[in-house]
Design a protein around this motif. Structure first.
Motif, PDB file in Angstrom:
ATOM      1  N   TYR A 161     -29.038  -2.333 -20.925  1.00 31.23           N
ATOM      2  CA  TYR A 161     -28.988  -2.029 -19.498  1.00 31.23           C
ATOM      3  C   TYR A 161     -29.043  -3.304 -18.658  1.00 31.23           C
ATOM      4  CZ  TYR A 161     -30.405   2.601 -21.261  1.00 31.23           C
ATOM      5  OH  TYR A 161     -30.506   3.779 -21.952  1.00 31.23           O
ATOM      6  N   THR A 162     -29.831  -4.267 -19.104  1.00 36.20           N
ATOM      7  CA  THR A 162     -29.933  -5.520 -18.350  1.00 36.20           C
ATOM      8  C   THR A 162     -28.634  -6.310 -18.453  1.00 36.20           C
ATOM      9  OG1 THR A 162     -32.301  -5.535 -18.891  1.00 36.20           O
ATOM     10  CG2 THR A 162     -31.385  -7.536 -17.943  1.00 36.20           C
ATOM     11  N   ALA A 163     -27.963  -6.241 -19.610  1.00 37.64           N
ATOM     12  CA  ALA A 163     -26.650  -6.881 -19.730  1.00 37.64           C
ATOM     13  C   ALA A 163     -25.635  -6.209 -18.820  1.00 37.64           C
ATOM     14  CB  ALA A 163     -26.177  -6.828 -21.186  1.00 37.64           C
ATOM     15  N   GLU A 164     -25.709  -4.888 -18.730  1.00 33.44           N
ATOM     16  CA  GLU A 164     -24.833  -4.152 -17.799  1.00 33.44           C
ATOM     17  C   GLU A 164     -25.105  -4.589 -16.362  1.00 33.44           C
ATOM     18  OE1 GLU A 164     -22.088  -1.646 -16.220  1.00 33.44           O
ATOM     19  OE2 GLU A 164     -22.457  -1.674 -18.384  1.00 33.44           O
ATOM     20  N   LEU A 165     -26.380  -4.717 -16.021  1.00 36.54           N
ATOM     21  CA  LEU A 165     -26.751  -5.159 -14.681  1.00 36.54           C
ATOM     22  C   LEU A 165     -26.202  -6.554 -14.401  1.00 36.54           C
ATOM     23  CD1 LEU A 165     -28.390  -4.973 -12.045  1.00 36.54           C
ATOM     24  CD2 LEU A 165     -30.384  -5.786 -13.344  1.00 36.54           C
ATOM     25  N   ALA A 166     -26.357  -7.468 -15.348  1.00 37.03           N
ATOM     26  CA  ALA A 166     -25.868  -8.833 -15.148  1.00 37.03           C
ATOM     27  C   ALA A 166     -24.368  -8.837 -14.889  1.00 37.03           C
ATOM     28  CB  ALA A 166     -26.202  -9.689 -16.376  1.00 37.03           C
ATOM     29  N   ASP A 167     -23.624  -8.061 -15.656  1.00 34.94           N
ATOM     30  CA  ASP A 167     -22.175  -8.034 -15.494  1.00 34.94           C
ATOM     31  C   ASP A 167     -21.768  -7.429 -14.157  1.00 34.94           C
ATOM     32  OD1 ASP A 167     -19.731  -8.729 -17.047  1.00 34.94           O
ATOM     33  OD2 ASP A 167     -19.253  -6.632 -16.677  1.00 34.94           O
ATOM     34  N   ASP A 168     -22.433  -6.347 -13.772  1.00 35.81           N
ATOM     35  CA  ASP A 168     -22.109  -5.710 -12.488  1.00 35.81           C
ATOM     36  C   ASP A 168     -22.415  -6.645 -11.314  1.00 35.81           C
ATOM     37  OD1 ASP A 168     -21.315  -3.397 -13.810  1.00 35.81           O
ATOM     38  OD2 ASP A 168     -23.310  -2.496 -13.709  1.00 35.81           O
ATOM     39  N   LEU A 169     -23.535  -7.343 -11.399  1.00 36.46           N
ATOM     40  CA  LEU A 169     -23.885  -8.285 -10.335  1.00 36.46           C
ATOM     41  C   LEU A 169     -22.885  -9.436 -10.271  1.00 36.46           C
ATOM     42  CD1 LEU A 169     -27.755  -8.435 -10.881  1.00 36.46           C
ATOM     43  CD2 LEU A 169     -26.592  -7.444  -8.893  1.00 36.46           C
ATOM     44  N   ALA A 170     -22.490  -9.937 -11.442  1.00 39.02           N
ATOM     45  CA  ALA A 170     -21.527 -11.048 -11.465  1.00 39.02           C
ATOM     46  C   ALA A 170     -20.196 -10.624 -10.847  1.00 39.02           C
ATOM     47  CB  ALA A 170     -21.317 -11.524 -12.902  1.00 39.02           C
ATOM     48  N   ARG A 171     -19.716  -9.459 -11.222  1.00 38.52           N
ATOM     49  CA  ARG A 171     -18.430  -8.993 -10.721  1.00 38.52           C
ATOM     50  C   ARG A 171     -18.529  -8.537  -9.277  1.00 38.52           C
ATOM     51  NH1 ARG A 171     -15.045  -8.611 -15.181  1.00 38.52           N
ATOM     52  NH2 ARG A 171     -16.195  -8.718 -17.161  1.00 38.52           N
ATOM     53  N   GLY A 172     -19.738  -8.221  -8.839  1.00 35.55           N
ATOM     54  CA  GLY A 172     -19.946  -7.811  -7.455  1.00 35.55           C
ATOM     55  C   GLY A 172     -20.229  -8.971  -6.506  1.00 35.55           C
ATOM     56  N   GLY A 173     -20.101 -10.209  -6.990  1.00 33.22           N
ATOM     57  CA  GLY A 173     -20.255 -11.377  -6.130  1.00 33.22           C
ATOM     58  C   GLY A 173     -21.674 -11.819  -5.896  1.00 33.22           C
ATOM     59  N   ARG A 174     -22.572 -11.555  -6.859  1.00 35.20           N
ATOM     60  CA  ARG A 174     -23.969 -11.983  -6.725  1.00 35.20           C
ATOM     61  C   ARG A 174     -24.343 -12.820  -7.954  1.00 35.20           C
ATOM     62  NH1 ARG A 174     -26.270  -6.068  -5.434  1.00 35.20           N
ATOM     63  NH2 ARG A 174     -28.326  -7.076  -5.300  1.00 35.20           N
ATOM     64  N   LEU A 196     -29.739   8.260 -18.790  1.00 40.34           N
ATOM     65  CA  LEU A 196     -28.886   8.909 -17.801  1.00 40.34           C
ATOM     66  C   LEU A 196     -28.406   7.896 -16.765  1.00 40.34           C
ATOM     67  CD1 LEU A 196     -29.537  12.374 -16.178  1.00 40.34           C
ATOM     68  CD2 LEU A 196     -28.811  10.470 -14.778  1.00 40.34           C
ATOM     69  N   GLU A 197     -29.340   7.098 -16.266  1.00 41.68           N
ATOM     70  CA  GLU A 197     -28.972   6.075 -15.277  1.00 41.68           C
ATOM     71  C   GLU A 197     -28.020   5.043 -15.884  1.00 41.68           C
ATOM     72  OE1 GLU A 197     -29.690   5.775 -12.108  1.00 41.68           O
ATOM     73  OE2 GLU A 197     -31.152   7.381 -11.834  1.00 41.68           O
ATOM     74  N   GLY A 198     -28.283   4.640 -17.126  1.00 37.84           N
ATOM     75  CA  GLY A 198     -27.449   3.636 -17.769  1.00 37.84           C
ATOM     76  C   GLY A 198     -26.023   4.116 -17.972  1.00 37.84           C
ATOM     77  N   LEU A 199     -25.853   5.371 -18.407  1.00 41.18           N
ATOM     78  CA  LEU A 199     -24.508   5.901 -18.613  1.00 41.18           C
ATOM     79  C   LEU A 199     -23.778   6.096 -17.289  1.00 41.18           C
ATOM     80  CD1 LEU A 199     -25.172   8.424 -21.517  1.00 41.18           C
ATOM     81  CD2 LEU A 199     -24.042   6.204 -21.638  1.00 41.18           C
ATOM     82  N   GLU A 200     -24.514   6.475 -16.252  1.00 48.48           N
ATOM     83  CA  GLU A 200     -23.868   6.583 -14.943  1.00 48.48           C
ATOM     84  C   GLU A 200     -23.432   5.201 -14.457  1.00 48.48           C
ATOM     85  OE1 GLU A 200     -24.435   8.364 -10.427  1.00 48.48           O
ATOM     86  OE2 GLU A 200     -25.820   8.979 -12.008  1.00 48.48           O
ATOM     87  N   ALA A 201     -24.261   4.188 -14.705  1.00 46.66           N
ATOM     88  CA  ALA A 201     -23.877   2.824 -14.324  1.00 46.66           C
ATOM     89  C   ALA A 201     -22.570   2.426 -14.993  1.00 46.66           C
ATOM     90  CB  ALA A 201     -24.991   1.844 -14.709  1.00 46.66           C
ATOM     91  N   GLN A 202     -22.404   2.781 -16.257  1.00 42.85           N
ATOM     92  CA  GLN A 202     -21.175   2.441 -16.964  1.00 42.85           C
ATOM     93  C   GLN A 202     -19.967   3.123 -16.341  1.00 42.85           C
ATOM     94  OE1 GLN A 202     -21.810   3.275 -21.125  1.00 42.85           O
ATOM     95  NE2 GLN A 202     -23.638   1.971 -21.222  1.00 42.85           N
ATOM     96  N   CYS A 203     -20.139   4.343 -15.871  1.00 42.68           N
ATOM     97  CA  CYS A 203     -19.021   5.044 -15.213  1.00 42.68           C
ATOM     98  C   CYS A 203     -18.586   4.308 -13.951  1.00 42.68           C
ATOM     99  CB  CYS A 203     -19.434   6.471 -14.873  1.00 42.68           C
ATOM    100  SG  CYS A 203     -19.628   7.564 -16.303  1.00 42.68           S
ATOM    101  N   TRP A 204     -19.546   3.961 -13.106  1.00 44.98           N
ATOM    102  CA  TRP A 204     -19.186   3.285 -11.852  1.00 44.98           C
ATOM    103  C   TRP A 204     -18.641   1.890 -12.119  1.00 44.98           C
ATOM    104  CZ3 TRP A 204     -18.359   6.781  -8.674  1.00 44.98           C
ATOM    105  CH2 TRP A 204     -19.207   7.876  -8.514  1.00 44.98           C
ATOM    106  N   SER A 205     -19.138   1.246 -13.161  1.00 42.13           N
ATOM    107  CA  SER A 205     -18.608  -0.056 -13.518  1.00 42.13           C
ATOM    108  C   SER A 205     -17.140   0.053 -13.935  1.00 42.13           C
ATOM    109  CB  SER A 205     -19.437  -0.667 -14.656  1.00 42.13           C
ATOM    110  OG  SER A 205     -18.948  -1.934 -15.025  1.00 42.13           O
ATOM    111  N   THR A 206     -16.826   1.074 -14.741  1.00 44.69           N
ATOM    112  CA  THR A 206     -15.444   1.283 -15.171  1.00 44.69           C
ATOM    113  C   THR A 206     -14.533   1.538 -13.973  1.00 44.69           C
ATOM    114  OG1 THR A 206     -16.219   2.200 -17.278  1.00 44.69           O
ATOM    115  CG2 THR A 206     -13.950   2.687 -16.651  1.00 44.69           C
ATOM    116  N   LEU A 207     -15.067   2.219 -12.964  1.00 41.42           N
ATOM    117  CA  LEU A 207     -14.285   2.494 -11.753  1.00 41.42           C
ATOM    118  C   LEU A 207     -14.238   1.306 -10.803  1.00 41.42           C
ATOM    119  CD1 LEU A 207     -15.451   6.153 -10.991  1.00 41.42           C
ATOM    120  CD2 LEU A 207     -13.181   5.441 -11.781  1.00 41.42           C
TER     121      LEU A 207
END
Length: 482
Positions: free
Chosen positions: A412-425, A373-384
């Protein structure tokens, strides 16, 4: 691998009582112990529908391994003990056999349909619908799978594990009955077992090494449908099994980047569901179609497929299934940049999830827990493009995921890495990316490798940041998939 057989002179292997679990109940009645289990669940935020019947079935050995929610509760209730200490079998030996009560036997040893005896159809054995890990499976077979993976990698595991529907050294095992003989419960059981094995292997190792080998069992499944069945209940099982196998093979194609193949397999499953009047199978096919449409850049189709899945699923009566389907819809709305649609669908998904598990939850949903559930929600916010929010949910998903689901931890960890990279961390992104790289010896998934490649491109301008160069160098050394 040699497969055990069941002949007319053999009876199904009886359940072995779980004496260790019975000793832990001590002087309490089954109802009192069930209340204790429910109280322990509330203490850790789980919701389980434990009652005296469930306790009795565990003690009788009918439930060889609890589902993940019960596992967490039992380990909380008895700190310092393992599942083995509680008298349960290893999860790897019992992954996801769905439970049913029918007038037919599901043999306790997988039978080669070429040598099945018609007399076995008279046997009867009851399978639990409350726990998706209630099964009888040969422990020796699990040892074969482990040895195969250690010596030959994922593809070898697939060959060693798909039983009479599998492939060995590139040849198809013939599972279709002799001319003039229709399919029986042995064939239906072997088909269902093939689906379970594929799901187990995908959970651990990803799709890339499995897809081509899993296509052969699918052809065999549809040959069984053409052969006909001895009883209507057997025919229903064959249709459902063939449809679920088509979805599983479609998912392997999907996860390995073969979108056209995946679309064809999902359509095949949907047609099978419609022909057999199986709303649960129809919901599953539409669920995966929605996921594929989202990944293929067709968000409006994703929304419509998810809504069609929800209509089909109303008769199933599973809040957890409806929760997952709401998440599929949310993914489509995210692709359409409709934030309000995303928020509404996510709210429905959360509310439905909180109703807890049900006896009507489909077998294939064993992967769906709080982590997913958390992983799919993360994908939604990432897409936005809401990277901080996406990273929070992706981190929670990776932290919550059961270790059995190695592929999902990597995802999920790959999703986290991508979100952090695109978020400036970049430094945190590199750390997460290195964790994913550590898992790639065990997990083969084109989806995850594609995500990592995108992360690496985002991190290139930050190669001087702490840890980024180490990640980029290791990523660059990865063998490229065809």
């Amino acid at each position: 691998m040699t497969s055990s057989t069941v002949t007319s002179s053999q009876s199904p292997r009886p359940a072995r009582p779980n004496l260790a679990f019975r000793r832990l109940r001590a002087q309490r009645s089954p109802a009192e112990f069930a209340a204790l289990v429910r109280r322990a669940a509330r203490e850790i935020g789980e919701r389980v529908s434990c009652d005296a019947r469930y306790v009795g079935r565990v003690e009788a050995g009918e439930i060889r391994c609890p589902n993940y929610a019960y596992e967490r509760v039992f380990l909380h209730l008895f700190p310092g003990r393992t599942l083995a200490d509680l008298g349960f079998a290893p999860r790897s030996s019992v992954r996801g056999r769905g439970a049913r009560e029918t007038d037919e036997a599901l043999p306790s040893h997988t039978t080669s349909p070429m040598h099945a005896s018609p007399e076995t159809e008279g046997a009867h054995e009851t399978y639990d619908t409350q726990d998706p890990y209630d099964t009888h499976q040969d422990d020796e077979e699990s040892d074969v799978q482990r040895r195969a993976f250690m010596t030959g990698g994922t593809a070898t595991v697939a060959a060693a594990s798909l039983g009479p529907f599998g492939v060995a050294h590139g040849s198809v095992a013939h599972a279709v009955p002799r001319p003039g003989r229709r399919a029986g419960v042995s064939e239906a059981g072997a088909l269902e077992e093939a689906v379970r094995k594929i799901r187990l292997l995908d959970d651990r190792h990803g799709a890339d090494g499995l897809y081509r080998r899993a296509s052969a069992p699918l052809r065999t499944a549809y040959e069984l449908l053409d052969a006909g069945a001895t009883r209507q209940t057997t025919a229903d099982r064959l249709y459902t099994g063939a449809g679920e196998l088509a979805i599983s093979v479609g998912w392997l194609a999907h996860d390995s980047g073969r979108f056209d193949d995946a679309r064809s397999h999902y359509a095949e499953a949907l047609a099978t569901a419609r022909m057999s009047g199986d709303p649960g199978l129809e919901a599953h096919a539409f669920c995966n179609t929605a996921f594929l449409a989202r990944d293929a850049g067709r968000p409006r189709e994703a929304v419509r497929a998810a809504q069609a899945a929800q209509r089909a699923a109303r008769g199933v009566g599973s809040p957890r299934l409806m929760s997952l389907l709401a998440l599929r819809e949310a993914g489509g709305w995210a692709g359409l940049a409709d934030r309000a649609g995303v928020e509404q669908a996510l709210a429905r998904a959360q509310a439905l999830y909180e109703r807890g598990p049900s006896d009507t939850d489909p077998e294939w949903m064993t992967f769906y827990g709080e982590a997913e559930l958390e992983g799919l929600e993360a994908q939604c916010w990432s897409t936005l493009g809401d990277w901080p929010r996406a990273a929070r949910h992706a981190r929670r998903a990776a932290d919550l995921q059961d270790p059995h689901f190695t592929r999902n931890i990597a995802l999920y960890t790959a999703e986290l890495a991508d979100d952090l990279a695109r978020g400036g961390r970049p430094d945190e992104a590199a750390t997460a990316g290195l964790r994913v790289l550590d898992l790639l010896d065990e997990v083969q998934s084109s989806r995850i490798q594609t995500m990592l490649a995108g992360t690496a491109r985002v991190l290139l301008p930050h190669r001087r940041a702490s840890g980024v160069s180490a990640f980029l160098e290791r990523h660059a050394s990865l063998p490229r998939t065809a």
